[in-house]
Structure formats: structure tokens, C-alpha cells
Enzyme design. Structure first.
Site, PDB file in Angstrom:
ATOM      1  N   HIS A   1     -19.812  38.216 -11.283  1.00  0.00           N
ATOM      2  CA  HIS A   1     -19.801  37.012 -12.124  1.00  0.00           C
ATOM      3  C   HIS A   1     -20.664  35.964 -11.409  1.00  0.00           C
ATOM      4  O   HIS A   1     -20.770  35.984 -10.190  1.00  0.00           O
ATOM      5  CB  HIS A   1     -18.349  36.543 -12.212  1.00  0.00           C
ATOM      6  CG  HIS A   1     -18.086  35.417 -13.166  1.00  0.00           C
ATOM      7  ND1 HIS A   1     -18.331  34.106 -12.832  1.00  0.00           N
ATOM      8  CD2 HIS A   1     -17.580  35.408 -14.421  1.00  0.00           C
ATOM      9  CE1 HIS A   1     -17.970  33.334 -13.858  1.00  0.00           C
ATOM     10  NE2 HIS A   1     -17.517  34.094 -14.834  1.00  0.00           N
TER      11      HIS A   1
ATOM     12  N   ASP B   1     -13.178  39.122  -5.160  1.00  0.00           N
ATOM     13  CA  ASP B   1     -12.942  38.261  -6.318  1.00  0.00           C
ATOM     14  C   ASP B   1     -11.912  38.967  -7.199  1.00  0.00           C
ATOM     15  O   ASP B   1     -12.212  39.945  -7.881  1.00  0.00           O
ATOM     16  CB  ASP B   1     -14.268  38.058  -7.060  1.00  0.00           C
ATOM     17  CG  ASP B   1     -14.104  37.405  -8.427  1.00  0.00           C
ATOM     18  OD1 ASP B   1     -12.953  37.157  -8.847  1.00  0.00           O
ATOM     19  OD2 ASP B   1     -15.123  37.146  -9.086  1.00  0.00           O
TER      20      ASP B   1
ATOM     21  N   GLN C   1     -10.126  39.050 -12.248  1.00  0.00           N
ATOM     22  CA  GLN C   1      -9.828  39.949 -13.372  1.00  0.00           C
ATOM     23  C   GLN C   1      -8.787  41.006 -13.021  1.00  0.00           C
ATOM     24  O   GLN C   1      -8.511  41.896 -13.827  1.00  0.00           O
ATOM     25  CB  GLN C   1     -11.109  40.645 -13.840  1.00  0.00           C
ATOM     26  CG  GLN C   1     -12.156  39.706 -14.394  1.00  0.00           C
ATOM     27  CD  GLN C   1     -11.689  38.976 -15.636  1.00  0.00           C
ATOM     28  OE1 GLN C   1     -10.797  39.450 -16.345  1.00  0.00           O
ATOM     29  NE2 GLN C   1     -12.272  37.828 -15.912  1.00  0.00           N
TER      30      GLN C   1
END
Lengths: 148, 414
Positions: free
Chosen positions: B131, B208, B211
Site C-alpha cells: 500500500h 503492515d 488487512q
């Protein structure tokens, strides 16, 4: 399909999306690139201008049905118009796609097919991208215009 | 073989849906079908109630006042920190830094750990499916330091090329930053292995987790990652609150991120002594209500259980994949073997933006565009995709409506 959708995706718009007019480059003219960061739509508007009159207009690029059809119809309509006339048309077009539902519809001829856009605020930028790019090309600014 | 009654392990979706008031709403006169969970998730009543309770009975500034309300607010906020530490299986509560969200968490690490350790000629390794929030902070750091950003490639299906990853790591690699689950493809990356490979060369890894956390249990100690980040709003909590987990030894050894109140021990015009973890990284009045609301959201998913949530979402993903594959002219982007509940696709001859508008009028909310992953879109060779992203409250019936609405899109355009 709901009536609001029918109004947005009119047959004329679908037709110009499928078979965009003036989908070509113009050698030895001016051009400007337009970019809508929200959806990644990117198009280049090409102009051949003599004096203050637009002799030829065309575009290339990729985008949604609304932005492609808008570029297609726009390049048809501004041919033969002066830069000032094209600018005035953009202002009327912008009012058409952003006015509230109660306001009366300005008759913009072929461009009136975009009246349905007003019910889709997220799509106003799609319909106006080509026009912003046209303005940049007439200004002969060599930069990417963004709808943001 | 003894058969275990299915009901004991199945998620009771009907009752889960009752917990989310917004799911009773209509969109353009149709029942709302919310399939944009990778962008943000809806909030259960317990989270909404917790926010109201906080502002009604506990609101004050934290870590400051000696009065009753300040103690209540501090207790509630610090309780939420403990909840987040338990949620990630952190070794210590002080390893949980509250931030605005994943974006701020990654910027924090880039601007503190990164600025200490990344110098001219060094390298930062990220992947092609990141992202923008896990690209740009590193790009800014590399530009500032004269360092180089290296990109791990992927297969056409959307799986990271682990062999290429391994080959990219070298003497100058200072940190690896990788997404746990891809927001645009759904790919679940083999984090344990990625960390092992980096650690074998003494390189730390930031994960990260934006999600991941709403869909799978995360154990940062088992993963052995050095930093883990997530946003509260993607796990049924409020916006504007998120978590940075970092190993205490790493966080201790780097300078603060922002200066201000709360992050200090003592201030004079000559010298400031910084506070201990986690307060060193939390300058200014934090998002107290957000933290408290996030705590309630975490308790909510923990009570449902990730075994149940995972099983339900896997079933939905398999069902949705079959349903979408049956639509002529539709191509799924992201078909890695290990995949979360993301159905990203392109439809022949129809721009995703037009797909999104028509689906919206059917009450179906999806995301269309580049999903803040422009380099990934370039790798896929498409300007944009349409994406339906699943969460625990979605149902097979909703997938059926999605498929029906896509058939209408084809009627208009094809």
C-alpha cells in the site's frame, strides 16, 4: 436498472464509450494531459489552433465510460469554436453536471446527455476531466492537470 | 469417527449482524450490502456504546490530573493498551504505542528507527504489493538519506517471490517492510519465513498488519517480527486510532518521534529528559476515546474467536470465488494459494468506476480504483480494479446479490 442509472448511462454515452470519436493524436498541435487520481483516469487532449479558433481536437487515454464519452463529445463539439466560446461552454457544462436536482436544465444540445451526472457527485470529476484538460491545452501549459 | 456438532465451531452470522446497527440500513432503497471492509469496517453496538460511556462518565485528560475523572480516563486508556498487547501477543504492554493508524505507525518507524539506521548507500526492502502507506514513508527516508529502495517481485498469481526476496537482501539492507495481507490482492504473505530469512542476516522486519487483524489471530512473538502495525478502524474500532508494536529493545534505542507533552520526564530550556516506553512516542493528548473504543472492538472479535471468523470467511471467499469465476469476461486479480477475503477483479470492456456506480445503485458497496497501490496496478497492467472485501458479518446471500448486480453491469455495457 433504476431511472437514475438510465439517466447516467444514456445510450449516447454508452455509444461514445464503445466507439470514442476523435480518438487519435494530432501532430504539430498543442496538447495537455489530464489525470484523475481518484480512479486513475488519464487522458491527453490534442488541439490544432489557428488564431483563436480550434480547428481540430482529439484525445487519447483510458478512463471510465463517463470520462471517455465526455472527451469524445467534447472534442466533436469544440471543433470550429473559438477558445473563448469553448471556455464559456465549459462553464455551462460544469453548471449542468453540478447543479441541484431542482434547478432547471440548461439546454446544451448533445452535451445535455450528461445531466444525469448531477445525481452522482463522485462522478462529476469524470465528466469534467476532459474539459479541464482542454482548458490546460488552450493555455498551452505543458503540465499534467489534476482533478484534485 | 465422532462427529462434532457444527454449531459449536460455526459463526452465528445472523446474530453477529444484529450487533452492527448500520447493516440494517438501506442504500438507494436496497438493503445495504457492505463489501468494502478492506477500506474500513463497520462498528458493533458494543463499540458505539463504549464511546458514549467514555464521554458520558470518564472523559478527562490522561496521565495528568489527580482527580477522579482523570484516573478513570487513564485507567480506561491503559486497559485498552493491555487489551491490544494481549491481542497481538506482545511480550510487554509497553511495546504497544498508540498512533493514529497504520500510516502513522510506519512513518514513526521510518522517521525514528529509519533515520538512526539508514544512511547513504544503504537499502530498504519492500514488496511490489505494498500500500502507498508502506512505500512513501520509506521513499521519503531513502531520498533524505541517499539510500535505495529495493522491491521484492511477485508471481502473476500475486505470491511474493521468496527466492528473489532472499537474493535482494545484502550487506546494505537495513530494514524489510512487508504487508501481512495485501489489500488489493488478498495474498497472505509467509511472514514467519520472511522474518527468518531477514533475521539470519541481522535485518529487522516491519509488518503492515492493517488487512490481517480483523481476520486472523496475530502472535508477534511467534512471527518474531520487530514491528507490527494496524489501524483500529479496520478491526471494527473507531477511526483515528491504531497500534504500533515494536520490540522494547528497538524502541528504547531510538529517539522520539514528536516532541510535546506526555512524552517527557522533565523539561528545562537547556535539556529535556524523555519519558519511558510507550509514552516516549505519544506526544500530546492522545485519542483516548479511540483507544478505549478499540479495546472494546478487540474484545468483541476475541469473544467471537478467530477460529470461527476464519472458517466463515474462508467459506465466503471460496463461495465468492466460484460465483465470480462464473461471470463471463470477469478475471480475478490475486489468486495466490494463501489468500484472505479479497475478491479483486476486472470486467472486460467495463471500467471499474462504472462497475462501482452500478453496484452502488443495487445497494452493494465495493471499492474501485487503484486501492492506494499504483505500483501494483502497474505490475498487473491495469489502471484499476474492482474489489469486494469480506468481513465476519457478510453472507453467501450477499455474494449472490453481488453476482446478480455484476450481471446487470454486463447488461448495460456488453
Amino acid at each position: 436498472m433504476s431511472s437514475a442509472l438510465d439517466e447516467l448511462y444514456q445510450e449516447v454515452i454508452l455509444d461514445h464509450n464503445r466507439r470514442p470519436r476523435n480518438f487519435r493524436t494530432i501532430e504539430e498541435g498543442r496538447h495537455a494531459e489530464g489525470y484523475n487520481p481518484l480512479c486513475g483516469d488519464r487522458l491527453t487532449v490534442y488541439l490544432r489552433i489557428q488564431g483563436d479558433r480550434i480547428q481540430d481536437a482529439s484525445f487519447q487515454g483510458s478512463g471510465c465510460a463517463i470520462s471517455k464519452a465526455s472527451a469524445s463529445l467534447m472534442t466533436d463539439i469544440v471543433k470550429g469554436k473559438t477558445i473563448a466560446e469553448a471556455e464559456a461552454l465549459f462553464e455551462r457544462f460544469h453548471r449542468l453536471i453540478t447543479r441541484s436536482v431542482e434547478d432547471p436544465v440548461d439546454d446544451l444540445g448533445k452535451l445535455s446527455v450528461f445531466a444525469g451526472v448531477r445525481q452522482y457527485p463522485a462522478r462529476v470529476k469524470c465528466a469534467s476531466l476532459a474539459w479541464h484538460t482542454l482548458r490546460a491545452a488552450t493555455d498551452a501549459r505543458n503540465e499534467v492537470v489534476s482533478t484534485e | 469417527m465422532t462427529s462434532i456438532p457444527l454449531t459449536r465451531t460455526e459463526l452465528d452470522v445472523r446474530s453477529v449482524r444484529e450487533d452492527f446497527p448500520i447493516l440494517r440500513a438501506l442504500a438507494h432503497g436496497k438493503p445495504l450490502i457492505y463489501l468494502d471492509n478492506a477500506a474500513t469496517t463497520q462498528k458493533p453496538q458494543v463499540v458505539l456504546d463504549r464511546l458514549v460511556r467514555y464521554y458520558t462518565h470518564e472523559n478527562a485528560n490522561v496521565h495528568r490530573g489527580v482527580h477522579l475523572l482523570s484516573e478513570r480516563a487513564t485507567d480506561a486508556y491503559e486497559e485498552a493498551r493491555k487489551t491490544a498487547a494481549r491481542f497481538l501477543h506482545a511480550a510487554e504492554t509497553q511495546e504497544i504505542i498508540f498512533v493514529r493508524g497504520t500510516t502513522e505507525a510506519i512513518n514513526l518507524v521510518a522517521q525514528t528507527y529509519g533515520r538512526v539506521h539508514v544512511g547513504a548507500g544503504d537499502e530498504v526492502v519492500i514488496t511490489v504489493m505494498e500500500h502507498h502507506s508502506n512505500i512513501v514513508p520509506w521513499q521519503m527516508l531513502c531520498d533524505e538519506r541517499g539510500a535505495r529502495l529495493r522491491i521484492v517481485p511477485m508471481t502473476d498469481e500475486g505470491a511474493l517471490r521468496i527466492d528473489s526476496y532472499e537474493a535482494l537482501l545484502g550487506d546494505r539492507t537495513r530494514i524489510v517492510a512487508v504487508t501481512h495481507v495485501s489489500n488489493a490482492l488478498g495474498t497472505v504473505n509467509p511472514i514467519r519465513r520472511i522474518v527468518e530469512i531477514a533475521h539470519a542476516r541481522g535485518i529487522p522486519v516491519l509488518v503492515d498488519g492493517a488487512q490481517a487483524v480483523a481476520h486472523t489471530a496475530v502472535d508477534v512473538q511467534a512471527l518474531d517480527c520487530d514491528f507490527y502495525t494496524f489501524s483500529g478502524h479496520k478491526v471494527f474500532g473507531p477511526t483515528g486510532i491504531g497500534v504500533l508494536y515494536g520490540k522494547a529493545a528497538l524502541l528504547d534505542a531510538v529517539p522520539p518521534y514528536q516532541g510535546g507533552g506526555d512524552m517527557i520526564r522533565s523539561v528545562s530550556f537547556e535539556r529535556t529528559l524523555y519519558n519511558v516506553l510507550p509514552y516516549k512516542f505519544e506526544a500530546g493528548t492522545p485519542n483516548i476515546a479511540g483507544g478505549v473504543g478499540l479495546g472494546a472492538a478487540i474484545e468483541y472479535v476475541e469473544a467471537l474467536g478467530f477460529d470461527r471468523i476464519g472458517a466463515h470467511e474462508r467459506d465466503l471467499l471460496a463461495y465468492g470465488t466460484r460465483a465470480l469465476e462464473g461471470i463471463p469476461g470477469l478475471r480475478l486479480t490475486g489468486t495466490a494459494g494463501d489468500k484472505g477475503g479479497i475478491l479483486s477483479f476486472v470486467l472486460d470492456g467495463v471500467h471499474p468506476h462504472d462497475v462501482g456506480t452500478i453496484l452502488d445503485r443495487e445497494g452493494v458497496a465495493i471499492r474501485t480504483g487503484h486501492h492506494c497501490c499504483q505500483p501494483l496496478m502497474a505490475r498487473l497492467g491495469v489502471p484499476a480494479t474492482s474489489r469486494a472485501s469480506l468481513a465476519l458479518y457478510n453472507t453467501r446471500a450477499e455474494i449472490d446479490v453481488l453476482a446478480g448486480a455484476l450481471a446487470k453491469v454486463r447488461e448495460v455495457f456488453v
